[in-house]
Design an enzyme around this catalytic site. Structure first.
Site, PDB file in Angstrom:
ATOM      1  N   CYS A 185       0.855  -1.347   0.071  1.00  0.00           N
ATOM      2  CA  CYS A 185       0.063   0.101   0.018  1.00  0.00           C
ATOM      3  C   CYS A 185       0.741   1.186  -0.140  1.00  0.00           C
ATOM      4  CB  CYS A 185      -0.815  -0.036   1.252  1.00  0.00           C
ATOM      5  SG  CYS A 185      -1.953  -1.504   1.374  1.00  0.00           S
ATOM      6  N   GLU A 186       1.673   1.340  -0.991  1.00  0.00           N
ATOM      7  CA  GLU A 186       2.560   2.568  -1.426  1.00  0.00           C
ATOM      8  C   GLU A 186       2.638   2.693  -2.667  1.00  0.00           C
ATOM      9  OE1 GLU A 186       4.803   4.562   0.462  1.00  0.00           O
ATOM     10  OE2 GLU A 186       4.118   3.944   2.460  1.00  0.00           O
TER      11      GLU A 186
END
Ligand SMILES: *Cc1c(COP(=O)(O)O)cnc(C)c1O
Length: 420
Positions: free
Chosen positions: A341-342
């Protein structure tokens, strides 16, 4: 130009993936050994030449034991790396400790092992003395400040936290001589992933001139010059590998001009290369989970930044091969991503590749150094396995993949209410 090839066919990789599910890092033993021998051959004129492999680049005991067989030493930057090196079989001055912000226990362990201690700061002398008996041999890490420009990856020496300065260096040797040190080394590390041959010749010049100056000003005769690591590798197909023969002959010439007349022969020259030694001979093998069309087209892999951080943090280029599709036209434009989640979790941005389908294998090149090693557990991502393609063509598991149990192993839950 360098050809970006993978040592195995798609069918062979699929066979390996039956036993060891993707993602995994795969290292090529034969290529590592051949490259190590070429490195040593290029510097065969140096008495006692050695490369102290930077353990941080690929801290795997099987890889390290291959390098020990190829007569390499190790360069350690922490207590666990010292312990790992001892467990693999490295002994004495085959081990160098080049740490910074060093705690006492690293000096103590290095002294126990008889390792070369490479001091990062003149102020560390006090801690060294409090921690261990004054060793017979000491080395200093030198930071040339504005005398050198460094490079993009490592930054300006003037801004770097490492090493003793020009003003301190002669005093540093004088102090240690007065404390009874008998043998001396000089180290520097001013570049990272540098591909320019002349850069390393200039580094040798800087160290040779400094060794001569130290002798003139303090009477200390340096016996060991450590050129550090930082020799680059051609991550991009259009880049050229460094020419070790050329670097070596340039250094040899300077040796004749500077070291011999100063009476410093025989001077041992060593390196601390990590990337050069294993970088090109490791591959991250992944499988495509999804091909998603948004404003751009994304190829989502079963690996992520936790398996290879360099593209995400440095914007580094890593070549990508789609096994079985090597000969198809690279007529698609993709971002190749991981599952973190980046948004920086991308292995490649706007990369031209052949048409990719879910289930395809993807091989990311040049992950043999600073690849697995930089992994982490953010987003509860688990580290992958490491495999070795042995010289005979068999494949050996040299580190298993982390499991969910490993993830929980360090956690302490609030204790459950007592049952009555
Ligand atoms: C990281 C490091 C190395 C190895 O660098 P490479 O780029 O892998 O060659 C060598 N010496 C020191 C002190 C380092 O910090």
């Amino acid at each position: 130009m360098n050809e970006k090839r993978i040592p195995l066919s798609k069918a062979q990789l699929e066979k390996i993936a039956e036993d060891y599910p993707t993602p995994f890092h795969l290292y090529d033993e034969k290529a590592i050994r051949e490259n190590a021998r070429q490195f040593y051959q290029a510097f065969s004129w140096v008495e006692g030449f050695k490369n102290h492999y930077a353990v941080k680049a690929c801290p795997n005991p099987t890889i390290l034991s291959i390098l020990l067989e190829e007569k390499m030493g190790v360069d350690c930057s922490s207590l666990p790396e010292l312990i790992l090196s001892e467990k693999v079989g490295f002994r004495g001055e085959n081990i160098v400790l080049t740490s910074n912000d060093t705690p006492a226990e690293e000096f103590i362990e290095a002294a126990r092992l008889g390792a070369v201690i490479n001091l990062d700061d003149i102020g560390h002398i006090e801690l060294l003395e409090k921690s261990i008996a004054i060793p017979e041999l000491i080395s200093f890490r030198y930071n040339p400040g504005d005398a050198r420009t460094g490079n993009v990856l490592i930054g300006l020496p003037l801004e770097a936290k490492y090493g003793v300065t020009r003003d301190q260096v002669v005093d540093a040797y004088r102090i240690m001589k007065n404390k009874g040190v008998k043998r001396f080394g000089l180290h520097t590390m001013v570049a990272s992933n540098e591909l320019e041959n002349s850069y390393f010749i200039e580094t040798a010049r800087m160290l040779f001139e400094l060794a001569v100056m130290v002798k003139e000003e303090s009477g200390v005769e340096i016996e060991l010059v450590n050129m550090g690591g930082g020799v680059g590798i051609p991550y991009r197909p259009e880049e050229k590998a460094v020419d070790l023969e050329l670097i070596s002959s340039g250094i040899k010439e300077l040796y004749g001009q500077l070291i011999v007349p100063a009476g410093l022969h025989p001077l041992r020259i060593v390196f601390e290369c990590g990337r050069l030694v294993t970088g090109p001979y490791g591959y991250l093998v992944s499988r495509v989970r999804h091909v998603a069309k948004k404003y751009k087209t994304y190829v989502g892999l079963d690996s992520c930044m936790a398996n290879l951080m360099r593209p995400g943090i440095y914007g580094a280029y890593h070549h990508i091969t789609v096994p079985g599709k090597e000969d198809l036209p690279a007529d698609q434009l993709y971002d190749v991503t991981g599952s973190l989640c980046e948004n920086s979790d991308k292995f490649a941005i706007d990369r031209r590749l052949p048409r990719i389908e879910p289930g395809d294998l993807i091989v990311i090149h040049d992950t043999g150094a600073h690849g697995y090693a930089m992994g982490f557990n953010y987003n509860a991502k688990l580290r992958s396995a490491e495999l070795l393609l042995r010289e005979g063509g068999t494949v050996q598991l040299i580190r298993r993949a982390e499991t969910i149990d490993d993830y929980f192993a360090t956690m302490r839950f609030p204790s459950a209410p007592l049952k009555v």
